[in-house]
Design a protein around this motif. Structure first.
Motif, PDB file in Angstrom:
ATOM      1  N   UNK A  24       0.814  -1.211   0.000  1.00 23.85           N
ATOM      2  CA  UNK A  24       0.000   0.000   0.000  1.00 23.85           C
ATOM      3  C   UNK A  24       0.852   1.267   0.000  1.00 23.85           C
ATOM      4  N   UNK A  25       2.089   1.147   0.433  1.00 16.52           N
ATOM      5  CA  UNK A  25       2.985   2.313   0.445  1.00 16.52           C
ATOM      6  C   UNK A  25       4.161   2.049  -0.490  1.00 16.52           C
ATOM      7  N   UNK A  26       4.219   2.806  -1.570  1.00 11.98           N
ATOM      8  CA  UNK A  26       5.325   2.726  -2.515  1.00 11.98           C
ATOM      9  C   UNK A  26       5.784   4.147  -2.807  1.00 11.98           C
ATOM     10  N   UNK A  27       7.020   4.442  -2.449  1.00 17.96           N
ATOM     11  CA  UNK A  27       7.570   5.777  -2.636  1.00 17.96           C
ATOM     12  C   UNK A  27       8.823   5.707  -3.497  1.00 17.96           C
ATOM     13  N   UNK A  28       8.881   6.565  -4.497  1.00 14.43           N
ATOM     14  CA  UNK A  28      10.059   6.642  -5.342  1.00 14.43           C
ATOM     15  C   UNK A  28      10.887   7.866  -5.011  1.00 14.43           C
TER      16      UNK A  28
END
Length: 229
Positions: A69-73
């Motif tokens: 649910x949490x994907x940060x680039x």
């Protein structure tokens, strides 16, 4: 300071690991710039208002053990000539490293695939300290993934450096599925200890894992190609 990938080790006067989109005045004092960085700002550094060197980024999951649910680039940039342009530390007589990690929005296009855009020329070259123009260079792109975003969950981390990124290579790192959604407790001299916010960096070579882990791996791939203008 560490909301993105938690890989920045030092707070610098010009940049931070994460920031707001506030526009800082050019005459920002050193003290004010440092305070802005501490509060998640960009300090003296500015974004290029007209970046042109765009690359399309693709993140893919393979055999994921569950949803993320949490994907940060993040896109990392470093000044290449800090010795000539950076602020001199009076205690050492040397200039510190100048680095910036700019957020990279990753849009979900399928259950196991996310897309984003990175600009190699995202940062604006400027004379910050009256010692000459600081020149920025793109260093690479990374991502952080968590099951739901809860603090105690494992941080699955990946990063592809600039050379492989611009060459069009695909970086695939493998991770033990047992670390999802959080790492298992470990037994030590003081008994069993829970590991919270564990940083799982994986490995490009799946054979380095012991057989029982090798049978239950998942992977994260990062790739990029120059965007069509």
């Amino acid at each position: 300071m560490h909301r993105v990938l938690k890989i920045c080790l030092v707070t610098l006067l010009i940049t931070a690991c994460s920031r707001t989109e506030n526009t800082m005045s050019q005459d920002l004092s050193t003290a004010a710039a440092e305070a802005d960085v501490e509060n998640g700002g960009r300090g003296l550094a500015k974004l290029n208002p007209q970046p042109r060197q765009a690359y399309d980024v693709v993140l893919k999951l393979h055999n994921a053990p569950g949803p993320f649910e949490r994907i940060e680039g993040v896109a990392q940039y470093d000044v290449t000539n800090e010795a000539e342009c950076g602020r001199i530390n009076p205690e050492t007589g040397t200039a510190g490293r100048i680095t910036s990690q700019e957020p990279l929005a990753l849009k979900r296009v399928a259950d196991d695939e996310y897309h984003g855009t990175v600009y190699l020329d995202r940062m604006l070259d400027e004379d910050y300290y009256g010692r000459g123009v600081c020149h920025w260079k793109f260093s690479g792109t990374g991502a952080l993934l968590k099951a739901t975003g809860a603090h105690e969950e494992t941080r699955f981390l990946t990063f592809i450096d600039a050379d492989r990124f611009t060459a069009g290579d695909t970086l695939t790192r493998h991770y033990p599925a047992r670390d999802y959604p959080r790492a298992s407790p470990v037994e030590g001299p003081s008994g069993i200890t829970s590991i919270e916010d564990y940083p799982a960096r994986g490995n490009e070579d799946p054979t380095v894992f012991v057989p029982e882990l090798r049978e239950a791996l998942f992977s994260i791939s990062l790739s990029a190609k120059e965007a069509k203008q």
